[in-house]
Write a protein that holds these residues in place. Structure first.
Motif, PDB file in Angstrom:
ATOM      1  N   UNK A 126     -31.597  -6.067  14.880  1.00  0.00           N
ATOM      2  CA  UNK A 126     -31.748  -5.355  13.592  1.00  0.00           C
ATOM      3  C   UNK A 126     -30.783  -4.240  13.512  1.00  0.00           C
ATOM      4  N   UNK A 127     -29.981  -4.530  12.396  1.00  0.00           N
ATOM      5  CA  UNK A 127     -28.939  -3.644  12.126  1.00  0.00           C
ATOM      6  C   UNK A 127     -29.462  -2.439  11.043  1.00  0.00           C
ATOM      7  N   UNK A 128     -30.405  -2.566  10.498  1.00  0.00           N
ATOM      8  CA  UNK A 128     -30.943  -1.592   9.793  1.00  0.00           C
ATOM      9  C   UNK A 128     -32.583  -1.107  10.088  1.00  0.00           C
ATOM     10  N   UNK A 129     -32.752   0.191   9.686  1.00  0.00           N
ATOM     11  CA  UNK A 129     -34.258   0.643   9.917  1.00  0.00           C
ATOM     12  C   UNK A 129     -35.217  -0.445   9.074  1.00  0.00           C
ATOM     13  N   UNK A 130     -34.849  -0.565   7.812  1.00  0.00           N
ATOM     14  CA  UNK A 130     -35.421  -1.313   6.813  1.00  0.00           C
ATOM     15  C   UNK A 130     -35.704  -2.710   7.199  1.00  0.00           C
ATOM     16  N   UNK A 131     -34.844  -3.531   7.924  1.00  0.00           N
ATOM     17  CA  UNK A 131     -34.817  -4.674   8.216  1.00  0.00           C
ATOM     18  C   UNK A 131     -35.880  -4.934   9.429  1.00  0.00           C
ATOM     19  N   UNK A 185     -24.833 -14.622  29.337  1.00  0.00           N
ATOM     20  CA  UNK A 185     -23.789 -15.602  28.510  1.00  0.00           C
ATOM     21  C   UNK A 185     -23.261 -14.896  27.296  1.00  0.00           C
ATOM     22  N   UNK A 186     -23.639 -13.638  26.914  1.00  0.00           N
ATOM     23  CA  UNK A 186     -22.960 -13.017  25.841  1.00  0.00           C
ATOM     24  C   UNK A 186     -22.953 -11.568  26.087  1.00  0.00           C
ATOM     25  N   UNK A 187     -22.044 -10.992  26.899  1.00  0.00           N
ATOM     26  CA  UNK A 187     -21.948  -9.719  27.423  1.00  0.00           C
ATOM     27  C   UNK A 187     -22.166  -8.649  26.232  1.00  0.00           C
ATOM     28  N   UNK A 188     -21.436  -8.964  24.901  1.00  0.00           N
ATOM     29  CA  UNK A 188     -21.353  -8.035  23.808  1.00  0.00           C
ATOM     30  C   UNK A 188     -22.572  -8.110  23.076  1.00  0.00           C
ATOM     31  N   UNK A 189     -23.716  -8.553  23.641  1.00  0.00           N
ATOM     32  CA  UNK A 189     -25.051  -8.449  23.125  1.00  0.00           C
ATOM     33  C   UNK A 189     -25.463  -7.154  23.519  1.00  0.00           C
ATOM     34  N   UNK A 235     -26.640  -0.272  19.966  1.00  0.00           N
ATOM     35  CA  UNK A 235     -26.120   0.272  18.575  1.00  0.00           C
ATOM     36  C   UNK A 235     -26.928  -0.164  17.539  1.00  0.00           C
ATOM     37  N   UNK A 236     -28.041  -0.813  17.662  1.00  0.00           N
ATOM     38  CA  UNK A 236     -28.976  -1.485  16.682  1.00  0.00           C
ATOM     39  C   UNK A 236     -30.044  -0.458  16.251  1.00  0.00           C
ATOM     40  N   UNK A 237     -30.755  -0.719  15.164  1.00  0.00           N
ATOM     41  CA  UNK A 237     -32.016   0.050  14.739  1.00  0.00           C
ATOM     42  C   UNK A 237     -33.161  -0.459  15.382  1.00  0.00           C
ATOM     43  N   UNK A 238     -32.975  -1.787  16.194  1.00  0.00           N
ATOM     44  CA  UNK A 238     -34.177  -2.281  17.010  1.00  0.00           C
ATOM     45  C   UNK A 238     -33.807  -3.700  17.361  1.00  0.00           C
ATOM     46  N   UNK A 239     -34.674  -4.284  18.026  1.00  0.00           N
ATOM     47  CA  UNK A 239     -34.710  -5.571  18.514  1.00  0.00           C
ATOM     48  C   UNK A 239     -35.973  -6.246  18.910  1.00  0.00           C
ATOM     49  N   UNK A 240     -35.948  -7.574  18.717  1.00  0.00           N
ATOM     50  CA  UNK A 240     -37.189  -8.298  19.130  1.00  0.00           C
ATOM     51  C   UNK A 240     -36.838  -9.420  19.880  1.00  0.00           C
ATOM     52  N   UNK A 241     -37.588  -9.659  21.020  1.00  0.00           N
ATOM     53  CA  UNK A 241     -37.426 -10.613  22.144  1.00  0.00           C
ATOM     54  C   UNK A 241     -38.986 -11.551  21.888  1.00  0.00           C
ATOM     55  N   UNK A 242     -38.609 -12.750  21.872  1.00  0.00           N
ATOM     56  CA  UNK A 242     -39.953 -13.724  21.983  1.00  0.00           C
ATOM     57  C   UNK A 242     -39.517 -14.966  22.747  1.00  0.00           C
ATOM     58  N   UNK A 243     -40.955 -15.230  23.583  1.00  0.00           N
ATOM     59  CA  UNK A 243     -40.513 -16.366  24.750  1.00  0.00           C
ATOM     60  C   UNK A 243     -41.359 -17.590  23.834  1.00  0.00           C
TER      61      UNK A 243
END
Length: 193
Positions: A122-127, A55-59, A65-73
């Protein structure tokens, strides 16, 4: 008087059903080993990301290109004025996963139950580090207008929580028209890490 009695009965019935559903989910979880729970979260994560990319291909590029991500159900309920949600997920950075839990409570008018996925980028390591090390608590509500490509118009499905964090909420119908992070707490799952 009949309306009050009917509403009270409905509230009790919904409370009973929701309590039963939560008890069943806890019973299922108690029967699983940590390895089985991690495998289930990994499967949910893959499915949630595939839905997001659809639904959001640019994601896909945002995450790459991020410093990390998190996925929750998440499993959410709204009973008249009280809304709650609970769930599990994982945060990933540099190929390393940290398994986490979440719970939210808030106020919202309506009745309903829904399953959805929340995806943080997350765009930064700190975040990212703050999210997994200190936990995170959402104190506000964010709304996003979301349209699918079939209906036309611009898609504005990402919610900027801060300059360093983007959030998507995906339901079985695509991007949520309203993504809520009000009163939500995230923390490491001590049993799975």
């Amino acid at each position: 008087m009949k309306t009050i009695t009917r509403n009270l009965f409905t509230l009790i019935l919904i409370g009973f059903i929701s309590t039963s559903i939560i008890a069943q989910e806890k019973e299922k979880k108690n029967k699983k080993s940590p390895a089985e729970e991690r495998a289930e979260i990994d499967k949910m994560t893959s499915k949630a990301l595939a839905e997001l990319y659809k639904v959001q291909p640019q994601a896909r590029n945002e995450i790459a290109n991020s410093k990390g991500y998190a996925v929750f159900g998440n499993f959410g309920m709204n009973l008249f004025l009280l809304s709650t949600a609970n769930g599990a997920g994982k945060a990933v950075s540099g190929g390393k996963a940290t398994y986490m839990k979440m719970y939210s409570a808030g106020v919202g008018v309506g009745i309903g139950v829904k399953k959805f996925n929340g995806i943080f980028i997350f765009k930064t390591t700190k975040a990212y580090q703050n999210f997994i090390e200190e936990g995170w608590q959402g104190g506000g509500q964010a709304d996003a207008a979301a349209k699918d490509n079939k209906q036309g118009g611009a898609v504005a499905g990402a919610i900027s929580i801060s300059p360093d964090i983007t959030f998507y909420q995906v339901t079985n119908k695509g991007l949520a028209a309203q993504a809520t992070i009000q009163g939500t707490k995230y923390w490491k799952d001590k049993d799975l890490n």
